[in-house]
Design a protein around this motif. Structure first.
Motif, PDB file in Angstrom:
ATOM      1  N   ILE A 190       0.838  -1.198   0.000  1.00 41.51           N
ATOM      2  CA  ILE A 190       0.000   0.000   0.000  1.00 41.51           C
ATOM      3  C   ILE A 190       0.875   1.251   0.000  1.00 41.51           C
ATOM      4  O   ILE A 190       0.607   2.207  -0.741  1.00 41.51           O
ATOM      5  N   ALA A 191       1.929   1.246   0.807  1.00 42.70           N
ATOM      6  CA  ALA A 191       2.852   2.388   0.832  1.00 42.70           C
ATOM      7  C   ALA A 191       3.461   2.594  -0.551  1.00 42.70           C
ATOM      8  O   ALA A 191       3.576   3.744  -1.015  1.00 42.70           O
ATOM      9  N   ASN A 192       3.834   1.508  -1.210  1.00 40.60           N
ATOM     10  CA  ASN A 192       4.389   1.617  -2.565  1.00 40.60           C
ATOM     11  C   ASN A 192       3.365   2.205  -3.532  1.00 40.60           C
ATOM     12  O   ASN A 192       3.716   3.019  -4.395  1.00 40.60           O
ATOM     13  N   ASP A 193       2.098   1.800  -3.401  1.00 38.42           N
ATOM     14  CA  ASP A 193       1.048   2.316  -4.276  1.00 38.42           C
ATOM     15  C   ASP A 193       0.887   3.827  -4.097  1.00 38.42           C
ATOM     16  O   ASP A 193       0.842   4.581  -5.072  1.00 38.42           O
ATOM     17  N   ILE A 194       0.831   4.277  -2.850  1.00 41.39           N
ATOM     18  CA  ILE A 194       0.678   5.712  -2.583  1.00 41.39           C
ATOM     19  C   ILE A 194       1.929   6.460  -3.030  1.00 41.39           C
ATOM     20  O   ILE A 194       1.842   7.538  -3.633  1.00 41.39           O
ATOM     21  N   ALA A 195       3.111   5.894  -2.766  1.00 40.96           N
ATOM     22  CA  ALA A 195       4.363   6.528  -3.201  1.00 40.96           C
ATOM     23  C   ALA A 195       4.394   6.665  -4.720  1.00 40.96           C
ATOM     24  O   ALA A 195       4.832   7.699  -5.246  1.00 40.96           O
ATOM     25  N   ASP A 196       3.931   5.653  -5.423  1.00 44.70           N
ATOM     26  CA  ASP A 196       3.876   5.721  -6.892  1.00 44.70           C
ATOM     27  C   ASP A 196       2.948   6.839  -7.352  1.00 44.70           C
ATOM     28  O   ASP A 196       3.247   7.540  -8.318  1.00 44.70           O
ATOM     29  N   GLN A 197       1.823   7.019  -6.644  1.00 39.86           N
ATOM     30  CA  GLN A 197       0.893   8.100  -6.990  1.00 39.86           C
ATOM     31  C   GLN A 197       1.541   9.463  -6.768  1.00 39.86           C
ATOM     32  O   GLN A 197       1.321  10.403  -7.543  1.00 39.86           O
ATOM     33  N   ILE A 198       2.364   9.573  -5.734  1.00 41.19           N
ATOM     34  CA  ILE A 198       3.063  10.831  -5.456  1.00 41.19           C
ATOM     35  C   ILE A 198       4.123  11.073  -6.525  1.00 41.19           C
ATOM     36  O   ILE A 198       4.197  12.160  -7.106  1.00 41.19           O
ATOM     37  N   ARG A 199       4.917  10.067  -6.805  1.00 41.82           N
ATOM     38  CA  ARG A 199       6.018  10.224  -7.767  1.00 41.82           C
ATOM     39  C   ARG A 199       5.527  10.466  -9.194  1.00 41.82           C
ATOM     40  O   ARG A 199       6.195  11.144  -9.974  1.00 41.82           O
ATOM     41  N   SER A 200       4.353   9.921  -9.512  1.00 41.65           N
ATOM     42  CA  SER A 200       3.823  10.098 -10.872  1.00 41.65           C
ATOM     43  C   SER A 200       3.037  11.398 -11.032  1.00 41.65           C
ATOM     44  O   SER A 200       2.643  11.737 -12.137  1.00 41.65           O
ATOM     45  N   GLY A 201       2.798  12.104  -9.922  1.00 41.83           N
ATOM     46  CA  GLY A 201       2.094  13.373 -10.004  1.00 41.83           C
ATOM     47  C   GLY A 201       0.596  13.277  -9.813  1.00 41.83           C
ATOM     48  O   GLY A 201      -0.098  14.289  -9.882  1.00 41.83           O
ATOM     49  N   VAL A 202       0.071  12.070  -9.579  1.00 40.65           N
ATOM     50  CA  VAL A 202      -1.359  11.939  -9.277  1.00 40.65           C
ATOM     51  C   VAL A 202      -1.659  12.685  -7.976  1.00 40.65           C
ATOM     52  O   VAL A 202      -2.645  13.408  -7.880  1.00 40.65           O
ATOM     53  N   LEU A 203      -0.789  12.508  -6.993  1.00 44.65           N
ATOM     54  CA  LEU A 203      -0.842  13.284  -5.749  1.00 44.65           C
ATOM     55  C   LEU A 203       0.302  14.280  -5.808  1.00 44.65           C
ATOM     56  O   LEU A 203       1.456  13.902  -5.993  1.00 44.65           O
ATOM     57  N   LYS A 204      -0.014  15.550  -5.660  1.00 43.03           N
ATOM     58  CA  LYS A 204       0.973  16.614  -5.814  1.00 43.03           C
ATOM     59  C   LYS A 204       1.372  17.199  -4.456  1.00 43.03           C
ATOM     60  O   LYS A 204       0.628  17.075  -3.482  1.00 43.03           O
ATOM     61  N   PRO A 205       2.547  17.849  -4.388  1.00 41.21           N
ATOM     62  CA  PRO A 205       2.955  18.480  -3.138  1.00 41.21           C
ATOM     63  C   PRO A 205       1.858  19.393  -2.595  1.00 41.21           C
ATOM     64  O   PRO A 205       1.254  20.175  -3.331  1.00 41.21           O
ATOM     65  N   GLY A 206       1.580  19.230  -1.313  1.00 46.50           N
ATOM     66  CA  GLY A 206       0.533  20.019  -0.661  1.00 46.50           C
ATOM     67  C   GLY A 206      -0.823  19.339  -0.647  1.00 46.50           C
ATOM     68  O   GLY A 206      -1.707  19.735   0.105  1.00 46.50           O
ATOM     69  N   ASP A 207      -1.026  18.310  -1.480  1.00 43.88           N
ATOM     70  CA  ASP A 207      -2.299  17.584  -1.492  1.00 43.88           C
ATOM     71  C   ASP A 207      -2.483  16.852  -0.171  1.00 43.88           C
ATOM     72  O   ASP A 207      -1.537  16.305   0.383  1.00 43.88           O
ATOM     73  N   ARG A 208      -3.711  16.825   0.294  1.00 48.24           N
ATOM     74  CA  ARG A 208      -4.060  16.087   1.516  1.00 48.24           C
ATOM     75  C   ARG A 208      -4.399  14.659   1.136  1.00 48.24           C
ATOM     76  O   ARG A 208      -5.158  14.424   0.189  1.00 48.24           O
ATOM     77  N   LEU A 209      -3.821  13.712   1.858  1.00 44.94           N
ATOM     78  CA  LEU A 209      -4.151  12.306   1.632  1.00 44.94           C
ATOM     79  C   LEU A 209      -5.541  12.013   2.182  1.00 44.94           C
ATOM     80  O   LEU A 209      -6.024  12.730   3.061  1.00 44.94           O
ATOM     81  N   PRO A 210      -6.178  10.967   1.685  1.00 48.70           N
ATOM     82  CA  PRO A 210      -7.472  10.575   2.261  1.00 48.70           C
ATOM     83  C   PRO A 210      -7.311  10.269   3.755  1.00 48.70           C
ATOM     84  O   PRO A 210      -6.211   9.967   4.223  1.00 48.70           O
ATOM     85  N   THR A 211      -8.410  10.320   4.467  1.00 47.58           N
ATOM     86  CA  THR A 211      -8.380  10.023   5.902  1.00 47.58           C
ATOM     87  C   THR A 211      -8.041   8.554   6.120  1.00 47.58           C
ATOM     88  O   THR A 211      -8.136   7.730   5.199  1.00 47.58           O
ATOM     89  N   THR A 212      -7.688   8.244   7.365  1.00 47.78           N
ATOM     90  CA  THR A 212      -7.405   6.848   7.716  1.00 47.78           C
ATOM     91  C   THR A 212      -8.592   5.965   7.373  1.00 47.78           C
ATOM     92  O   THR A 212      -8.433   4.894   6.779  1.00 47.78           O
ATOM     93  N   ARG A 213      -9.790   6.410   7.723  1.00 52.25           N
ATOM     94  CA  ARG A 213     -10.991   5.610   7.432  1.00 52.25           C
ATOM     95  C   ARG A 213     -11.188   5.411   5.929  1.00 52.25           C
ATOM     96  O   ARG A 213     -11.571   4.326   5.484  1.00 52.25           O
ATOM     97  N   GLN A 214     -10.942   6.451   5.150  1.00 53.55           N
ATOM     98  CA  GLN A 214     -11.078   6.329   3.700  1.00 53.55           C
ATOM     99  C   GLN A 214     -10.053   5.341   3.134  1.00 53.55           C
ATOM    100  O   GLN A 214     -10.380   4.529   2.271  1.00 53.55           O
ATOM    101  N   LEU A 215      -8.824   5.413   3.636  1.00 51.48           N
ATOM    102  CA  LEU A 215      -7.788   4.488   3.184  1.00 51.48           C
ATOM    103  C   LEU A 215      -8.108   3.055   3.604  1.00 51.48           C
ATOM    104  O   LEU A 215      -7.904   2.116   2.830  1.00 51.48           O
TER     105      LEU A 215
END
Length: 74
Positions: free
Chosen positions: A9-34
């Protein structure tokens, strides 16, 4: 040996960050959402956050959430 679930899961989220799907300053989903999205326990998500913070990809703000680090785009 299989990769632990939290690491997958950490790799999946890291990939989203590195690919630009999640950008600097973006808020991650809540714990419950994840938890719901990945169909895992809160403990697994805690390990995910520890891993992402250790990699300096995200940072937490008490009571506000977890955000993508500005340095994550490098």
């Amino acid at each position: 040996m299989a990769t632990p679930l939290y690491q997958q899961i950490a790799n999946d989220i890291a990939d989203q960050i590195r690919s630009g799907v999640l950008k600097p300053g973006d808020r991650l989903p809540t714990t419950r959402q994840l938890m719901a999205h990945y169909e895992v326990s809160e403990t697994v998500i805690r390990f995910v956050m520890i891993q992402l913070k250790a990699e300096r990809l995200v940072y937490g703000q008490q009571g506000r959430g977890v955000y993508v680090s500005e340095s994550a785009d490098s």
